[in-house]
Design a protein around this motif. Structure first.
Motif, mmCIF file in Angstrom:
data_model
loop_
_atom_site.group_PDB
_atom_site.id
_atom_site.type_symbol
_atom_site.label_atom_id
_atom_site.label_comp_id
_atom_site.label_asym_id
_atom_site.label_seq_id
_atom_site.Cartn_x
_atom_site.Cartn_y
_atom_site.Cartn_z
ATOM 1 N N LYS A 85 1.078 -1.227 -0.082
ATOM 2 C CA LYS A 85 0.133 -0.081 0.024
ATOM 3 C C LYS A 85 0.900 1.168 -0.046
ATOM 4 C CE LYS A 85 -3.832 2.228 2.319
ATOM 5 N NZ LYS A 85 -4.939 1.910 2.971
ATOM 6 N N ARG A 86 0.595 2.010 -1.180
ATOM 7 C CA ARG A 86 1.461 3.340 -1.035
ATOM 8 C C ARG A 86 1.173 4.033 -0.101
ATOM 9 N NH1 ARG A 86 3.512 4.703 -6.236
ATOM 10 N NH2 ARG A 86 2.363 3.505 -7.920
ATOM 11 N N LYS A 114 3.497 10.192 -7.693
ATOM 12 C CA LYS A 114 3.175 9.093 -6.855
ATOM 13 C C LYS A 114 4.234 8.675 -5.972
ATOM 14 C CE LYS A 114 -0.055 7.050 -9.627
ATOM 15 N NZ LYS A 114 -0.747 5.812 -10.470
ATOM 16 N N GLU A 121 -1.187 -1.912 -10.218
ATOM 17 C CA GLU A 121 -2.092 -1.206 -9.376
ATOM 18 C C GLU A 121 -3.310 -1.957 -9.561
ATOM 19 O OE1 GLU A 121 -2.207 2.874 -10.543
ATOM 20 O OE2 GLU A 121 -0.394 3.192 -9.788
ATOM 21 N N VAL A 122 -4.133 -2.224 -8.215
ATOM 22 C CA VAL A 122 -5.234 -2.823 -8.043
ATOM 23 C C VAL A 122 -6.029 -2.372 -6.928
ATOM 24 C CG1 VAL A 122 -4.414 -5.260 -8.986
ATOM 25 C CG2 VAL A 122 -4.448 -4.799 -6.692
ATOM 26 N N LYS A 123 -7.383 -2.480 -6.885
ATOM 27 C CA LYS A 123 -8.503 -2.003 -6.053
ATOM 28 C C LYS A 123 -8.937 -3.131 -5.521
ATOM 29 C CE LYS A 123 -10.550 1.828 -5.358
ATOM 30 N NZ LYS A 123 -10.893 3.186 -6.065
ATOM 31 N N ASP A 160 -9.279 -0.366 -1.295
ATOM 32 C CA ASP A 160 -8.001 0.080 -1.115
ATOM 33 C C ASP A 160 -7.300 0.032 -2.304
ATOM 34 O OD1 ASP A 160 -8.375 0.744 1.423
ATOM 35 O OD2 ASP A 160 -7.770 -1.256 2.310
ATOM 36 N N ASP A 161 -6.485 1.073 -2.876
ATOM 37 C CA ASP A 161 -5.705 1.089 -3.674
ATOM 38 C C ASP A 161 -4.271 0.517 -3.329
ATOM 39 O OD1 ASP A 161 -7.372 2.350 -5.768
ATOM 40 O OD2 ASP A 161 -6.724 4.154 -5.052
ATOM 41 N N LEU A 204 -0.831 -2.038 -4.499
ATOM 42 C CA LEU A 204 0.251 -2.600 -5.666
ATOM 43 C C LEU A 204 0.507 -4.082 -5.530
ATOM 44 C CD1 LEU A 204 2.702 0.734 -5.658
ATOM 45 C CD2 LEU A 204 1.250 -0.211 -7.520
#
Length: 95
Positions: free
Chosen positions: A13-14, A34, A74-76, A80-81, A83
């Motif tokens: 998670k970024r 980012k 990148e996925v959701k 939550d966004d 990686l």
């Protein structure tokens, strides 16, 4: 979370980027880059070597890591966004 990565993949998670510069200038959302730092959410069991032995990963859930600018997919998941990337895309652990 209802997702478990396979092999040597890691879910990251970024971390949020800075809102202001050191000089106090507020950065608008459109100009922000980012962040290349994140927190490991989940890790796979590891990759197999040539002899079939399981090689465990060096990172674990909860580690703060640095990764390349274009690393991962990148996925959701559950809103939550996140990686998903291979462990080799991670540059290092921030201690």
């Amino acid at each position: 979370m209802a997702f478990r990565p396979l092999h040597d993949r890691v879910v990251v998670k970024r971390l949020e980027g800075e809102e202001k510069t050191k000089g106090g200038i507020i950065i608008p959302d459109t100009a922000k880059e980012k962040p290349q730092e994140g927190k490991v959410v989940s890790v796979g069991p590891g990759a197999r070597d040539e002899s079939g032995e399981l090689v465990s990963l060096d990172v674990k859930a909860g580690d703060r890591v640095l990764f390349g600018k274009w690393s991962g997919t990148e996925v959701k998941i559950d809103g939550d966004d996140l990686l998903i990337m291979k462990e080799s895309d991670i540059l290092g652990i921030v201690e």
